[in-house]
Design an enzyme around this catalytic site. Structure first.
Site, short mmCIF file in Angstrom:
data_model
loop_
_atom_site.label_atom_id
_atom_site.label_comp_id
_atom_site.label_asym_id
_atom_site.label_seq_id
_atom_site.Cartn_x
_atom_site.Cartn_y
_atom_site.Cartn_z
N HIS A 187 0.89 -1.53 -0.33
CA HIS A 187 0.01 -0.30 0.20
C HIS A 187 1.04 0.72 0.06
O HIS A 187 0.43 2.18 -0.44
CB HIS A 187 -0.48 0.25 1.24
N GLU A 429 -13.29 -16.04 -23.90
CA GLU A 429 -12.79 -16.38 -23.56
C GLU A 429 -12.08 -18.09 -24.31
O GLU A 429 -10.46 -18.68 -24.07
CB GLU A 429 -11.63 -16.90 -21.89
N ASP A 453 -6.99 -15.45 -21.92
CA ASP A 453 -7.31 -17.26 -22.05
C ASP A 453 -7.54 -17.23 -23.88
O ASP A 453 -7.44 -18.39 -23.93
CB ASP A 453 -8.54 -16.66 -21.30
N CYS A 500 -11.21 -6.71 -23.20
CA CYS A 500 -11.35 -6.89 -21.41
C CYS A 500 -9.44 -7.18 -21.40
O CYS A 500 -8.74 -7.09 -20.22
CB CYS A 500 -11.60 -7.06 -20.58
C1 PEP Z 1 -8.45 -12.50 -20.07
O1 PEP Z 1 -8.18 -13.99 -19.71
O2 PEP Z 1 -8.15 -11.81 -21.63
C2 PEP Z 1 -8.94 -11.83 -18.95
C3 PEP Z 1 -9.77 -11.10 -18.67
O3 PEP Z 1 -9.31 -12.45 -18.26
P1 PEP Z 1 -8.17 -12.99 -16.72
O4 PEP Z 1 -6.47 -12.48 -17.01
O5 PEP Z 1 -8.90 -12.86 -15.43
O6 PEP Z 1 -7.89 -14.49 -16.75
MG MG Z 2 -9.25 -15.62 -18.46
#
Ligand code: PEP
Ligand code: MG
Length: 556
Positions: A187, A429, A453, A500
């Protein structure tokens, strides 16, 4: 010139005089104390005083830094109300030791427990427990916390620095921070980043007070500390500093501007967060929403399942802070690289392809239902959307939706408010989900592509493997084709598609994503403004056909 390398913990180049902070350590003189009741009363009084001090610190940081950062000290105060902590001190006292020794022993017990968890974020929490315990200890030993008094702004050096010590400083007097120990995820480092103070951690034993009063330059990105820098180093760092400042000014000018190309195509830029602590950075970088809130943090930081109430409070806080902007919360993606002991998952040879994410949700409905109830309750306080990870089959989505409906019915019967139109989305994914995206799109409100993923499963390469890193190509045409296919299917069904995974922030692909029809990119907060700059300087127009042609028909 002496050059020391540590780990860059908070970006920025700065220069100034090095000042060493020396802490007055409490000394425990008498360890054994037969009157346990009296020791317990001493502990209780110290605990109350420590809580008052932390409340005062909360208000100071709220005024001088931000609400999100101040929340840390509220969390510290709550640590002192934690039954487990209090009970452990109590038990230690009743073994016949004094209150000071009991607090120290309690800290060591928690330290041992936390260091067994294989997770950097959780390991960094050890420093938080130490900070809280040290405060109680200093009160018990009658040691005044050392006042850091500076006549002029300095670069503060220390063996280590606790969040409380850093928060007590006047940000105008701190040009930079460098510590011999410390952690990137502590932190203290997070606080330095929020305060915009360049910081280096883990500078090691070479950082000694022999250099007290020396002129230094430091680079909080690379971790370089130059003591009495030579001409070449000074020129190099000054040049980088000027470039960073110009970039910052450019980025600041982009705040409040829409994420739209020169020829009018909108690409929403949202943020990925892992905890409500990250919200300050979202607001500071002008994120248009939260594209991925990895709710796992709630489970990782507890030693047992977080209750519905705990979860509700966290989700509600995020929704309220984002003030009507979309907040996409992903249900727990536990398993794979995010193992949580109390889930008692069987050991598997391939946990990334094992019992994880939605598979746990669907196999252990009691855990899933608690999270869904918390999410729906929080939906009454902002624009929450729910995202389901690791979907592979249509039936999984249909079952998830059935459970959402059941939760809604329950809340209605209990008279608890929620938003019945809460958007539901799934993560793409797995190649299976992409190939089924025409049917899946008819079931949900949006898609979010998890390229981390998706790349792993498309190329059949472990995303965690260092040795395979050169084969792990997220730019692989198969991944890009999948995004295109899913975007087309999404638009056919009238829903939107975002990305994402880490790839979203890759500016060399921004044009491609615009051409593929991606509607939203969710990135870490510091990537928002560079991405906005890339989007706003792009004219996609005629390039679209060219990009699609080279993706699907490169030899024609
Ligand atoms: C991904 O798999 O791209 C994702 C955003 O999930 P994480 O990285 O949390 O597995
Ligand atoms: Mg993922």
């Amino acid at each position: 010139m002496i050059r020391i390398y540590g780990k860059g913990a908070s970006k920025g180049i700065t220069e100034g005089t090095l000042y060493f902070f020396r802490r007055s350590e409490p000394l425990i003189e008498k360890k054994y104390a037969p009157d346990s009741e009296a020791e317990l009363a001493r502990f209780e009084a110290a605990r109350q005083l420590a809580m008052q001090q932390l409340s005062a610190l909360y208000h100071k940081v709220l005024e001088q830094v931000s609400e999100g950062t101040a929340a840390l000290f509220e969390a510290y105060r709550m640590m002192l109300e934690d039954d487990d902590y209090i009970q452990t001190v109590r038990e230690n006292i009743f073994t016949g030791i004094c209150a000071e020794a009991a607090v120290q022993e309690t800290y060591r017990t928690f330290e041992r427990r936390f260091s067994l968890i294989d997770n950097d974020y959780m390991n960094a929490r050890i420093a938080d427990i130490k900070d809280v315990s040290d405060r109680v200890l200093r009160i018990l030993c009658g040691v005044q916390p050392k006042e850091i008094v500076m006549e002029e702004p300095v670069i503060l050096a220390a063996e280590d620095l606790s969040p409380s010590e850093l928060a007590q400083l006047d940000p105008n007097c701190i040009l930079g921070v460098v510590t011999a120990g410390g952690e990137m995820y502590s932190h203290t480092a997070i606080l330095a980043r929020t305060m915009g103070v360049p910081a280096i951690v883990r500078a090691g034993k070479r950082l000694t007070d022999l250099y007290e009063g020396k002129y230094v330059m430091m680079d909080g990105q690379t971790g370089e500390l130059a003591i009495e820098p030579d001409g070449l180093t000074t020129r190099r760092l000054k040049k980088k500093q000027a470039k960073e400042r110009a970039m910052k000014e450019l980025m600041d000018r982009l705040k409040g501007k829409p994420d739209v190309t020169v020829d009018g195509q909108t690409m929403h830029v949202y943020c990925n967060i892992s905890s409500p602590d990250d919200l300050d950075a979202v607001v500071a970088n002008d994120g248009a929403g939260i594209g991925l809130f990895r709710s796992e943090f709630l489970y990782l930081q507890e030693r047992t399942f977080p209750t519905e109430e705990q979860q509700f409070r966290a989700y509600r806080a995020v929704a309220e802070r984002m003030n009507g902007k979309r907040v996409i919360i992903r249900t727990a993606d536990i398993g794979a690289d995010k193992q949580v002991g109390y889930f008692r998952l069987d050991k598997e040879p391939n946990p990334a392809m094992g019992m994880r994410a939605i598979r746990i949700g669907l196999s252990r409905p009691e855990i899933f239902k608690t999270q869904l109830r918390a999410l729906y309750r929080a939906s009454a306080y902002g624009k929450i959307a729910i995202l389901f990870p690791m979907i592979a089959s249509l039936w999984e989505v249909q079952e998830v939706k059935r459970q959402c409906k059941a939760v809604q019915a329950e809340l209605t019967a209990e008279g608890i408010p929620f938003n019945p139109d809460t958007e539901l989305g799934i993560m793409l994914e797995t190649p299976a989900a992409v190939l089924m995206s025409d049917q899946l799109a008819r079931e949900v409100d949006f898609f979010s592509v998890g390229t981390n993923d998706l790349t792993q499963f498309t190329l059949a390469i472990d995303r965690q493997s260092y040795t395979l890193a050169r084969f792990f190509d997220a730019h692989h045409p198969s991944v890009l084709r999948m995004i295109h296919l899913a975007a087309e299917n999404a638009h056919c069904a009238g829903i939107w598609l975002g990305i994402c995974g880490e790839l979203a922030a890759d500016i060399s692909l921004t044009e491609t994503f615009l051409a593929l029809g991606v509607d939203e990119l969710s990135v870490s907060p510091p990537s928002v403004l560079p991405l906005r700059s890339a989007i706003r300087s792009t004219t996609i127009g005629e390039k679209r056909d060219q990009i699609l042609k080279s993706l699907w028909n490169p030899t024609a």
